[in-house]
Design a protein around this motif. Structure first.
Motif, PDB file in Angstrom:
ATOM      1  N   GLU A 105       0.842  -1.193   0.000  1.00 11.93           N
ATOM      2  CA  GLU A 105       0.000   0.000   0.000  1.00 11.93           C
ATOM      3  C   GLU A 105       0.879   1.245   0.000  1.00 11.93           C
ATOM      4  O   GLU A 105       2.050   1.201   0.392  1.00 11.93           O
ATOM      5  CB  GLU A 105      -0.908  -0.001   1.225  1.00 11.93           C
ATOM      6  N   ASP A 106       0.311   2.378  -0.429  1.00 11.51           N
ATOM      7  CA  ASP A 106       1.039   3.650  -0.431  1.00 11.51           C
ATOM      8  C   ASP A 106       1.129   4.160   1.004  1.00 11.51           C
ATOM      9  O   ASP A 106       0.112   4.541   1.597  1.00 11.51           O
ATOM     10  CB  ASP A 106       0.319   4.665  -1.314  1.00 11.51           C
ATOM     11  N   ASP A 109      -0.514   7.403   2.461  1.00 14.24           N
ATOM     12  CA  ASP A 109      -1.945   7.506   2.758  1.00 14.24           C
ATOM     13  C   ASP A 109      -2.267   7.135   4.204  1.00 14.24           C
ATOM     14  O   ASP A 109      -3.415   7.255   4.632  1.00 14.24           O
ATOM     15  CB  ASP A 109      -2.753   6.598   1.814  1.00 14.24           C
ATOM     16  N   TYR A 110      -1.264   6.672   4.941  1.00 14.36           N
ATOM     17  CA  TYR A 110      -1.467   6.275   6.335  1.00 14.36           C
ATOM     18  C   TYR A 110      -0.915   7.332   7.295  1.00 14.36           C
ATOM     19  O   TYR A 110       0.139   7.923   7.038  1.00 14.36           O
ATOM     20  CB  TYR A 110      -0.761   4.953   6.629  1.00 14.36           C
ATOM     21  N   GLN A 386      -7.240   2.234  11.088  1.00 16.02           N
ATOM     22  CA  GLN A 386      -6.554   2.095   9.802  1.00 16.02           C
ATOM     23  C   GLN A 386      -6.277   0.642   9.408  1.00 16.02           C
ATOM     24  O   GLN A 386      -5.820   0.404   8.290  1.00 16.02           O
ATOM     25  CB  GLN A 386      -5.239   2.879   9.815  1.00 16.02           C
ATOM     26  N   GLY A 389      -7.983   0.254   6.301  1.00 16.01           N
ATOM     27  CA  GLY A 389      -7.611   1.086   5.161  1.00 16.01           C
ATOM     28  C   GLY A 389      -7.100   2.432   5.626  1.00 16.01           C
ATOM     29  O   GLY A 389      -7.397   2.877   6.745  1.00 16.01           O
ATOM     30  N   PRO A 390      -6.309   3.104   4.779  1.00 15.19           N
ATOM     31  CA  PRO A 390      -5.681   4.371   5.175  1.00 15.19           C
ATOM     32  C   PRO A 390      -6.689   5.507   5.313  1.00 15.19           C
ATOM     33  O   PRO A 390      -7.546   5.709   4.444  1.00 15.19           O
ATOM     34  CB  PRO A 390      -4.683   4.646   4.053  1.00 15.19           C
ATOM     35  N   LYS A 393      -6.755   8.656   2.563  1.00 16.68           N
ATOM     36  CA  LYS A 393      -7.338   8.577   1.218  1.00 16.68           C
ATOM     37  C   LYS A 393      -8.577   9.457   1.108  1.00 16.68           C
ATOM     38  O   LYS A 393      -8.967   9.850   0.007  1.00 16.68           O
ATOM     39  CB  LYS A 393      -7.677   7.127   0.865  1.00 16.68           C
ATOM     40  N   ASP A 394      -9.203   9.747   2.245  1.00 19.52           N
ATOM     41  CA  ASP A 394     -10.332  10.681   2.274  1.00 19.52           C
ATOM     42  C   ASP A 394      -9.750  12.092   2.266  1.00 19.52           C
ATOM     43  O   ASP A 394      -9.050  12.484   3.200  1.00 19.52           O
ATOM     44  CB  ASP A 394     -11.168  10.454   3.537  1.00 19.52           C
ATOM     45  N   GLU A 395     -10.017  12.856   1.224  1.00 24.90           N
ATOM     46  CA  GLU A 395      -9.424  14.187   1.075  1.00 24.90           C
ATOM     47  C   GLU A 395      -9.822  15.125   2.208  1.00 24.90           C
ATOM     48  O   GLU A 395      -9.071  16.022   2.574  1.00 24.90           O
ATOM     49  CB  GLU A 395      -9.807  14.806  -0.279  1.00 24.90           C
ATOM     50  N   ARG A 398      -7.400  14.201   4.985  1.00 17.24           N
ATOM     51  CA  ARG A 398      -6.047  14.669   4.668  1.00 17.24           C
ATOM     52  C   ARG A 398      -5.940  16.183   4.821  1.00 17.24           C
ATOM     53  O   ARG A 398      -4.963  16.685   5.389  1.00 17.24           O
ATOM     54  CB  ARG A 398      -5.643  14.255   3.253  1.00 17.24           C
ATOM     55  N   LYS A 410       1.197  15.685   0.558  1.00 11.51           N
ATOM     56  CA  LYS A 410       1.513  14.440  -0.138  1.00 11.51           C
ATOM     57  C   LYS A 410       2.401  14.714  -1.338  1.00 11.51           C
ATOM     58  O   LYS A 410       2.160  15.623  -2.121  1.00 11.51           O
ATOM     59  CB  LYS A 410       0.219  13.744  -0.579  1.00 11.51           C
TER      60      LYS A 410
END
Length: 412
Positions: A105-106, A109-110, A386, A389-390, A393-395, A398, A410
Motif C-alpha cells: 500500500e502507499d 496515505d497512512y 486504519q 484502510g488508510p 485517502k479521504d481528502e 487529509r 503528499k
C-alpha cells in the motif's frame, strides 16, 4: 606691551594642560548609516539565535517522539525476528507494517505511528485535551451541555478512602459505599480518572453470595483492598446493558463503537464522521473489548451500519481476520449495528456542541433503547481504525491533518 597681533588672543601659562579641540561632528548621513548597519547586524544575530533555538526544540521534540515510539514498539514482547527496524525510520511500528500491508500500500496515505502518538495530540489545545483525558471532567461537561441523559451514569468518585456519591452530595467511606450503595446484581466499572487501553479498569458485581471482579469470584476484602491500593482517584460507572445483537457478538465484554469525528474545512468546519468501527472483546481481552489487549475491530459502513470482517493485532507477520467470532461463533461480517442512525445523530450533535475540540474519538455503547456515550478521546487509537484502510485517502481527512500539521503535503 602686547603686540597688536596678540590682542584678544587667550594665552595659556607655561606648564598648563593644553585644551583638547572639539571633534568635528560627522555628517548626519554618516551617523544614520552606522546606526542602520548596527541594527541590521543585531537583527541578523537575533534571527540566528531564534533559528538555533527553534532547531534545538525541533531536535528535542524529534528525539522525544521516537522515544515514545520505541517504548510502544518494545511493549510488544516478541522475538527479534518479528521486529522490522527498516520501517522504524518511516515512523511505522513492526506490527503496523503487517496491519497496513506495507509496502504493497502507499504509505503516504497512512497516519504513521510516530504521527499518531505525538502530532495528533497537537490538533486539540493541551488545556482543552485535559477535559477529554479526565473522565470526571468529561462527565461534568456533558452534564453542563445537557447531554447527561446520553452518557453512562456516574455513581461515585473515590479519593483518599472515601467516595463522593452521585447524584447525591454525600461522602461515605469506600467500604460503606460498596456494602450499602451497590445493590445485589448491580455491575459497575471502576476506572482511573485518566488512562487508556483499558489499563486498571475492573468490573465489579455484587452477588447474593459475595462479589465478582472481572468475572472471577472474589471476597469483599479483595475488592475493597484492590481499590484502596490505587494511589490516584477512581470513578464508579454503572454498567450499561447492551442491545441483544451487540451482546451476542461476545457476551463476556461490553462491545463498544469507536466513531471518529472532525471538521470538514471545505464545509464551514461542519463535523463529519471520518470512520467508525465496532470493537468486540475476546477471550484474550477478557472483560474489555480493547484492541491492544486482543480485541477485534470491524469497520462500520457509515451509510448502512453494516460490519466488515474483523481485524486483530497480529503476533507475527501474518494478518489476522475473522468473519465470525473466534470464541462465540457469532457472525461478524454482514451484521448490522442497531440504532445506527441514532448513533450518527448523537455523535454529530456532540461534535457540534464540542466544536472547540475538533478531533474526537467517541466510544459508544448501544443499549436496548439506543446509543449511550461512554467517553470521548483525543487519542483515537489509529491502528484500530486504519487496519481497514488508510485514513488519508479521504481528502477531507487529509486536508484537516495537513492543516493541523500532523502530516506533510503528499508528494506526487
Amino acid at each position: 606691551m602686547d603686540s597688536a597681533a596678540d590682542h584678544g588672543r587667550h594665552t595659556v601659562p607655561d606648564g598648563a594642560a593644553q585644551p583638547v579641540p572639539s571633534p568635528t561632528p560627522p555628517p548626519p548621513s554618516f551617523s544614520r548609516k552606522v546606526v542602520r548597519k548596527s541594527r541590521q547586524i543585531a537583527r541578523k544575530a537575533d534571527h540566528k539565535r531564534r533559528n538555533w533555538r527553534k532547531e534545538v526544540r525541533k531536535s528535542r521534540r524529534w528525539a522525544e517522539d521516537y522515544r515514545k515510539f520505541l517504548r510502544k514498539e518494545f511493549r510488544w514482547e516478541t522475538s527479534p525476528a518479528m521486529r522490522r527496524p527498516q520501517w522504524w525510520a518511516q515512523g511505522f511500528l513492526s506490527r503496523s507494517v503487517t496491519l497496513y500491508d506495507l509496502p504493497n500500500e502507499d504509505q503516504q496515505d497512512y497516519v504513521t505511528d510516530v504521527q499518531r502518538y505525538t502530532r495528533t495530540k497537537r490538533m486539540v489545545h493541551p488545556h482543552l485535551q485535559e477535559i477529554l483525558d479526565n473522565k470526571f471532567s468529561f462527565f461534568l461537561l456533558m452534564n453542563q451541555l445537557g447531554l447527561d441523559s446520553d452518557v453512562v451514569p456516574l455513581l461515585g468518585l473515590y479519593s483518599r478512602g472515601e467516595v463522593h456519591v452521585f447524584p447525591n452530595d454525600d461522602q461515605v467511606p469506600l467500604r460503606e459505599f460498596l456494602e450499602t450503595r451497590l445493590e445485589v446484581g448491580q455491575r459497575v466499572f471502576v476506572k482511573p480518572l485518566r488512562g487508556a487501553e483499558g489499563r486498571f479498569v475492573v468490573s465489579v458485581r455484587r452477588t447474593a453470595d459475595g462479589w465478582r471482579m472481572n468475572g472471577q469470584d472474589r471476597s469483599f476484602e479483595d475488592v475493597a483492598s484492590w481499590i484502596e491500593a490505587r494511589p490516584k482517584p477512581m470513578i464508579f460507572e454503572a454498567a450499561v446493558p447492551q442491545a441483544e445483537s451487540q451482546a451476542q457478538l461476545n457476551p463476556h465484554s461490553t462491545n463498544t463503537l469507536r466513531v471518529l469525528t472532525m471538521p470538514d474545512l471545505t464545509q464551514g468546519k461542519e463535523p463529519f464522521i471520518a470512520v467508525a468501527v465496532q470493537r468486540i472483546g475476546t477471550s484474550r481481552s477478557a472483560h474489555v473489548d480493547n484492541w491492544t489487549q486482543g480485541g477485534l475491530s470491524a469497520k462500520i459502513d457509515i451509510a448502512t451500519g453494516t460490519l466488515s470482517r474483523a481485524g486483530q493485532l497480529p503476533d507475527d507477520h501474518t494478518p489476522v481476520w475473522h468473519t465470525v467470532h473466534p470464541d462465540s461463533g457469532a457472525q461478524i461480517e454482514g451484521a448490522t449495528v442497531p440504532f445506527w442512525e441514532e448513533t450518527k445523530a448523537l455523535v454529530l450533535e456532540g461534535a457540534k456542541r464540542l466544536n472547540f475540540m475538533e478531533y474526537i474519538g467517541w466510544d459508544i455503547i448501544v443499549s436496548p433503547t439506543g446509543p449511550v456515550i461512554l467517553e470521548a478521546n483525543v487519542n483515537s487509537g489509529m491502528n484500530v481504525l486504519q487496519v481497514h484502510g488508510p485514513l488519508l485517502k479521504d481528502e477531507r481527512v487529509r486536508r484537516y491533518f495537513e492543516k493541523r500539521g500532523v502530516v506533510p503535503k503528499k508528494r506526487n
